[in-house]
Design a protein around this motif. Structure first.
Motif, PDB file in Angstrom:
ATOM      1  N   ALA A 205       0.816  -1.221   0.000  1.00 20.70           N
ATOM      2  CA  ALA A 205       0.000   0.000   0.000  1.00 20.70           C
ATOM      3  C   ALA A 205       0.848   1.268   0.000  1.00 20.70           C
ATOM      4  O   ALA A 205       0.548   2.230  -0.716  1.00 20.70           O
ATOM      5  CB  ALA A 205      -0.936  -0.014   1.205  1.00 20.70           C
ATOM      6  N   GLN A 206       1.903   1.296   0.809  1.00 18.55           N
ATOM      7  CA  GLN A 206       2.732   2.501   0.882  1.00 18.55           C
ATOM      8  C   GLN A 206       3.396   2.797  -0.459  1.00 18.55           C
ATOM      9  O   GLN A 206       3.509   3.959  -0.861  1.00 18.55           O
ATOM     10  CB  GLN A 206       3.793   2.337   1.965  1.00 18.55           C
ATOM     11  CG  GLN A 206       4.585   3.609   2.248  1.00 18.55           C
ATOM     12  CD  GLN A 206       5.637   3.413   3.327  1.00 18.55           C
ATOM     13  OE1 GLN A 206       6.143   2.310   3.530  1.00 18.55           O
ATOM     14  NE2 GLN A 206       5.968   4.480   4.026  1.00 18.55           N
ATOM     15  N   LEU A 207       3.814   1.748  -1.154  1.00 17.99           N
ATOM     16  CA  LEU A 207       4.432   1.937  -2.463  1.00 17.99           C
ATOM     17  C   LEU A 207       3.396   2.410  -3.477  1.00 17.99           C
ATOM     18  O   LEU A 207       3.675   3.294  -4.300  1.00 17.99           O
ATOM     19  CB  LEU A 207       5.089   0.634  -2.927  1.00 17.99           C
ATOM     20  CG  LEU A 207       5.771   0.666  -4.296  1.00 17.99           C
ATOM     21  CD1 LEU A 207       6.833   1.759  -4.365  1.00 17.99           C
ATOM     22  CD2 LEU A 207       6.381  -0.694  -4.612  1.00 17.99           C
ATOM     23  N   ALA A 208       2.199   1.829  -3.424  1.00 18.71           N
ATOM     24  CA  ALA A 208       1.130   2.260  -4.331  1.00 18.71           C
ATOM     25  C   ALA A 208       0.815   3.740  -4.129  1.00 18.71           C
ATOM     26  O   ALA A 208       0.642   4.497  -5.095  1.00 18.71           O
ATOM     27  CB  ALA A 208      -0.116   1.409  -4.115  1.00 18.71           C
ATOM     28  N   THR A 209       0.743   4.164  -2.862  1.00 16.37           N
ATOM     29  CA  THR A 209       0.476   5.570  -2.567  1.00 16.37           C
ATOM     30  C   THR A 209       1.576   6.465  -3.118  1.00 16.37           C
ATOM     31  O   THR A 209       1.309   7.523  -3.705  1.00 16.37           O
ATOM     32  CB  THR A 209       0.347   5.773  -1.047  1.00 16.37           C
ATOM     33  OG1 THR A 209      -0.741   4.988  -0.562  1.00 16.37           O
ATOM     34  CG2 THR A 209       0.108   7.232  -0.714  1.00 16.37           C
ATOM     35  N   ALA A 210       2.823   6.048  -2.944  1.00 13.89           N
ATOM     36  CA  ALA A 210       3.952   6.836  -3.441  1.00 13.89           C
ATOM     37  C   ALA A 210       3.919   6.966  -4.955  1.00 13.89           C
ATOM     38  O   ALA A 210       4.326   7.991  -5.514  1.00 13.89           O
ATOM     39  CB  ALA A 210       5.265   6.201  -2.991  1.00 13.89           C
ATOM     40  N   LEU A 211       3.425   5.933  -5.615  1.00 13.23           N
ATOM     41  CA  LEU A 211       3.350   5.933  -7.076  1.00 13.23           C
ATOM     42  C   LEU A 211       2.068   6.578  -7.592  1.00 13.23           C
ATOM     43  O   LEU A 211       1.941   6.845  -8.791  1.00 13.23           O
ATOM     44  CB  LEU A 211       3.436   4.494  -7.595  1.00 13.23           C
ATOM     45  CG  LEU A 211       4.819   3.826  -7.511  1.00 13.23           C
ATOM     46  CD1 LEU A 211       4.689   2.313  -7.630  1.00 13.23           C
ATOM     47  CD2 LEU A 211       5.738   4.372  -8.598  1.00 13.23           C
ATOM     48  N   GLY A 212       1.092   6.793  -6.699  1.00 10.60           N
ATOM     49  CA  GLY A 212      -0.180   7.363  -7.105  1.00 10.60           C
ATOM     50  C   GLY A 212      -1.042   6.410  -7.900  1.00 10.60           C
ATOM     51  O   GLY A 212      -1.775   6.831  -8.803  1.00 10.60           O
ATOM     52  N   VAL A 213      -0.969   5.096  -7.552  1.00 10.56           N
ATOM     53  CA  VAL A 213      -1.748   4.082  -8.269  1.00 10.56           C
ATOM     54  C   VAL A 213      -2.482   3.209  -7.256  1.00 10.56           C
ATOM     55  O   VAL A 213      -2.230   3.273  -6.051  1.00 10.56           O
ATOM     56  CB  VAL A 213      -0.840   3.198  -9.160  1.00 10.56           C
ATOM     57  CG1 VAL A 213      -0.119   4.048 -10.196  1.00 10.56           C
ATOM     58  CG2 VAL A 213       0.153   2.397  -8.312  1.00 10.56           C
ATOM     59  N   GLU A 214      -3.383   2.378  -7.758  1.00 11.39           N
ATOM     60  CA  GLU A 214      -4.087   1.419  -6.913  1.00 11.39           C
ATOM     61  C   GLU A 214      -3.227   0.180  -6.697  1.00 11.39           C
ATOM     62  O   GLU A 214      -2.359  -0.137  -7.521  1.00 11.39           O
ATOM     63  CB  GLU A 214      -5.409   1.005  -7.577  1.00 11.39           C
ATOM     64  CG  GLU A 214      -6.382   2.151  -7.794  1.00 11.39           C
ATOM     65  CD  GLU A 214      -6.959   2.677  -6.497  1.00 11.39           C
ATOM     66  OE1 GLU A 214      -7.076   1.872  -5.533  1.00 11.39           O
ATOM     67  OE2 GLU A 214      -7.271   3.886  -6.434  1.00 11.39           O
ATOM     68  N   LEU A 215      -3.476  -0.504  -5.577  1.00  9.45           N
ATOM     69  CA  LEU A 215      -2.815  -1.795  -5.367  1.00  9.45           C
ATOM     70  C   LEU A 215      -3.114  -2.716  -6.543  1.00  9.45           C
ATOM     71  O   LEU A 215      -4.246  -2.766  -7.031  1.00  9.45           O
ATOM     72  CB  LEU A 215      -3.312  -2.439  -4.076  1.00  9.45           C
ATOM     73  CG  LEU A 215      -2.625  -2.037  -2.772  1.00  9.45           C
ATOM     74  CD1 LEU A 215      -3.339  -2.690  -1.596  1.00  9.45           C
ATOM     75  CD2 LEU A 215      -1.167  -2.439  -2.788  1.00  9.45           C
ATOM     76  N   GLY A 216      -2.110  -3.437  -6.999  1.00 10.28           N
ATOM     77  CA  GLY A 216      -2.288  -4.355  -8.117  1.00 10.28           C
ATOM     78  C   GLY A 216      -2.003  -3.733  -9.465  1.00 10.28           C
ATOM     79  O   GLY A 216      -1.950  -4.440 -10.470  1.00 10.28           O
ATOM     80  N   ALA A 217      -1.813  -2.414  -9.507  1.00  8.67           N
ATOM     81  CA  ALA A 217      -1.493  -1.756 -10.778  1.00  8.67           C
ATOM     82  C   ALA A 217      -0.064  -2.102 -11.188  1.00  8.67           C
ATOM     83  O   ALA A 217       0.776  -2.450 -10.354  1.00  8.67           O
ATOM     84  CB  ALA A 217      -1.651  -0.253 -10.646  1.00  8.67           C
ATOM     85  N   ARG A 218       0.186  -1.997 -12.462  1.00 11.07           N
ATOM     86  CA  ARG A 218       1.540  -2.204 -12.989  1.00 11.07           C
ATOM     87  C   ARG A 218       2.112  -0.862 -13.432  1.00 11.07           C
ATOM     88  O   ARG A 218       1.415  -0.074 -14.071  1.00 11.07           O
ATOM     89  CB  ARG A 218       1.532  -3.183 -14.165  1.00 11.07           C
ATOM     90  CG  ARG A 218       1.117  -4.604 -13.785  1.00 11.07           C
ATOM     91  CD  ARG A 218       1.096  -5.510 -15.015  1.00 11.07           C
ATOM     92  NE  ARG A 218       0.641  -6.848 -14.705  1.00 11.07           N
ATOM     93  CZ  ARG A 218       1.436  -7.855 -14.333  1.00 11.07           C
ATOM     94  NH1 ARG A 218       2.753  -7.654 -14.263  1.00 11.07           N
ATOM     95  NH2 ARG A 218       0.952  -9.051 -14.063  1.00 11.07           N
ATOM     96  N   VAL A 219       3.357  -0.624 -13.078  1.00 14.28           N
ATOM     97  CA  VAL A 219       4.018   0.628 -13.456  1.00 14.28           C
ATOM     98  C   VAL A 219       5.367   0.282 -14.078  1.00 14.28           C
ATOM     99  O   VAL A 219       5.870  -0.840 -13.926  1.00 14.28           O
ATOM    100  CB  VAL A 219       4.231   1.537 -12.224  1.00 14.28           C
ATOM    101  CG1 VAL A 219       2.890   1.898 -11.587  1.00 14.28           C
ATOM    102  CG2 VAL A 219       5.151   0.877 -11.198  1.00 14.28           C
TER     103      VAL A 219
END
Length: 357
Positions: A205-219
Motif C-alpha cells: 500500500a505505501q508503495l502504491a500511494t507513493a506511485l499514485g496508483v491502486e494496489l495491483g497496478a503495474r508501473v
C-alpha cells in the motif's frame, strides 16, 4: 600466507554499514569463486576462529576487532543462463555482487520480479539467508537455487529454493545449517527490453500511494525502483556518508510473530497482519509492527541514552544509528534498553535482525 591475504588490514568499521568494529587479526579477500571455495575450505579445516563478511550491512562488529581471520566475500559477476521457459530470464550471480547492483541491472534490461527490493544494502550471497523482502516482494519468489560450500562435507552443493525452508526473514541458515553461499540463481520475468517495461503488480500500500496508483497496478520498472529508493531515503535506508541516519544496519529488529489470541490483548490501534505460512497444528499467528511497539513504549525517533553516540534514527524507529564515533557496545546497549522497554510494556521480546558478534 594466502595470495588473497590483505596485508594492510582495515578496521571492521570500514567494512560495515554501522561503522563500528576494530581491526581483525587477519583478512583475506578472494576475488574468484574458486579462490573463495579454497579459502573457506582451508579455514573450516582449522580450529582457529574465522568470520564470513559480505557487504557488512547486517553485522555489529566487536570493538576489539576479531581474534581470527575475516573472509571478505568480494567475488563479483552476473551471468545470464539459458532459460527453460519463454518469457523468463535466469541469472547466476556471484555471492559478493552488491545486491542493489543486481536490481539495477535487472531493471535496466526490463526484467521484473525484484524491483521492489531496490536500495537494500549488502551482498547477494546474504540475501537468501534472511529471505530479504520489502514493499511486497521477497527474494524467495525469484530464487531458484544457491550454490553453497557445505561446512561439514567441504563440498559445493546446489540447494534448490524449496530446500532452504524460506520464511519471513528466515531460512535453514537461521536454524543451524552451516555453509558459505558462493552463488545465487534467480528467475525473472522478461517484461520488456529496458526500464520502461511494466513490472510486477504493486503489492504494498505505501508503495502504491507513493506511485499514485491502486494496489495491483503495474508501473514501469524504472518508476517502481525510483519510488522504492525515495521511500528508503526518507527512512535513512540508503547509504549516504553525509547523513548519520544511514550509518545503520537497516531495521534492527524483526517484526514479531505471535499467536492471534495474544495480539487481542494488545491496544487495538497496533498494526497486525496475517501470516501466510501458518503451522499445521497450533494457534493462528499474526505479525506485529516492531516500530509501533518501540514508539508506544515511549522511545521516539532520535532517542539516545545519556552520553551515547548511538541513537534511534530520526527518520525510522527501527534503525539504530551511529551518530559519529559510536562503539559497538553503545549500539548493543541501546538495543538492549529498547528490548527491555518493549518487554516491560507489552510482554514481547524483540529479536535483533543483524548478527551481533
Amino acid at each position: 600466507m594466502s595470495d588473497t591475504t590483505v596485508t594492510a588490514i582495515p578496521a571492521l568499521s570500514e567494512l560495515t554499514t554501522l561503522r563500528v568494529g576494530g581491526v581483525p587479526q587477519a583478512l583475506i579477500a578472494p576475488t574468484t569463486e574458486v579462490e573463495l571455495v579454497k579459502a573457506a575450505s582451508e579455514l573450516w579445516s582449522q580450529d582457529e576462529p574465522w568470520l564470513i563478511l559480505g557487504g557488512g550491512s547486517n553485522t555489529v562488529a566487536p570493538d576489539d576487532g576479531f581474534p581470527g581471520t575475516v573472509l571478505h566475500v568480494v567475488t563479483r559477476g552476473i551471468e545470464t543462463l539459458p532459460s527453460e521457459h519463454e518469457g523468463e530470464v535466469r541469472l547466476r550471480i556471484q555471492a559478493g555482487e552488491p545486491w542493489d547492483d543486481v536490481v539495477a541491472h535487472a531493471v535496466a534490461h526490463g526484467w521484473a520480479g525484484i524491483e521492489a527490493l531496490s536500495g537494500i544494502p549488502g551482498s547477494t550471497g546474504a540475501v537468501p539467508v534472511q529471505n530479504v523482502g520489502a514493499y511486497g516482494q521477497e527474494v524467495g519468489s525469484a530464487l531458484v537455487a544457491i550454490d553453497v560450500l557445505d561446512a561439514e562435507s567441504l563440498e559445493v552443493r546446489r540447494l534448490e529454493a524449496s530446500e532452504l525452508k524460506l520464511g519471513y526473514r528466515d531460512s535453514i541458515f537461521k536454524h543451524g545449517y552451516q555453509g558459505l553461499i558462493t552463488a545465487v540463481e534467480l528467475t525473472l520475468t522478461q517484461a520488456g527490453t529496458d526500464a520502461s517495461a511494466s513490472g510486477a503488480p504493486v503489492a504494498y500500500a505505501q508503495l502504491a500511494t507513493a506511485l499514485g496508483v491502486e494496489l495491483g497496478a503495474r508501473v514501469p520498472l524504472s518508476a517502481a525502483r525510483e519510488a522504492v529508493l525515495a521511500l528508503r531515503r526518507s527512512k535513512g535506508m540508503v547509504l549516504d556518508s553525509a547523513d548519520p541516519d544511514t550509518a545503520s544496519a537497516g531495521s534492527f529488529f524483526t517484526n514479531p510473530i505471535v499467536p492471534e489470541s495474544f495480539a487481542r490483548d494488545l491496544p487495538g490501534d497496533g498494526p497486525r497482519w496475517p501470516v501466510a505460512d501458518q503451522p499445521d497444528d497450533g494457534p493462528v499467528l499474526v505479525k506485529l509492527s516492531a516500530a509501533w511497539l518501540i514508539e508506544h513504549s515511549g522511545i521516539a525517533r532520535g532517542f539516545a541514552l545519556p552520553g551515547s553516540r548511538a541513537a534511534v534514527s530520526s527518520k525510522h524507529t527501527l534503525a539504530l544509528t551511529n551518530r559519529g564515533g559510536a562503539t559497538a557496545a553503545e549500539i548493543v546497549q541501546l538495543a538492549t534498553f529498547i528490548q527491555a522497554r518493549v518487554s516491560n510494556d507489552f510482554g514481547i521480546n524483540l529479536q535483533p535482525e543483524p548478527v551481533i558478534l
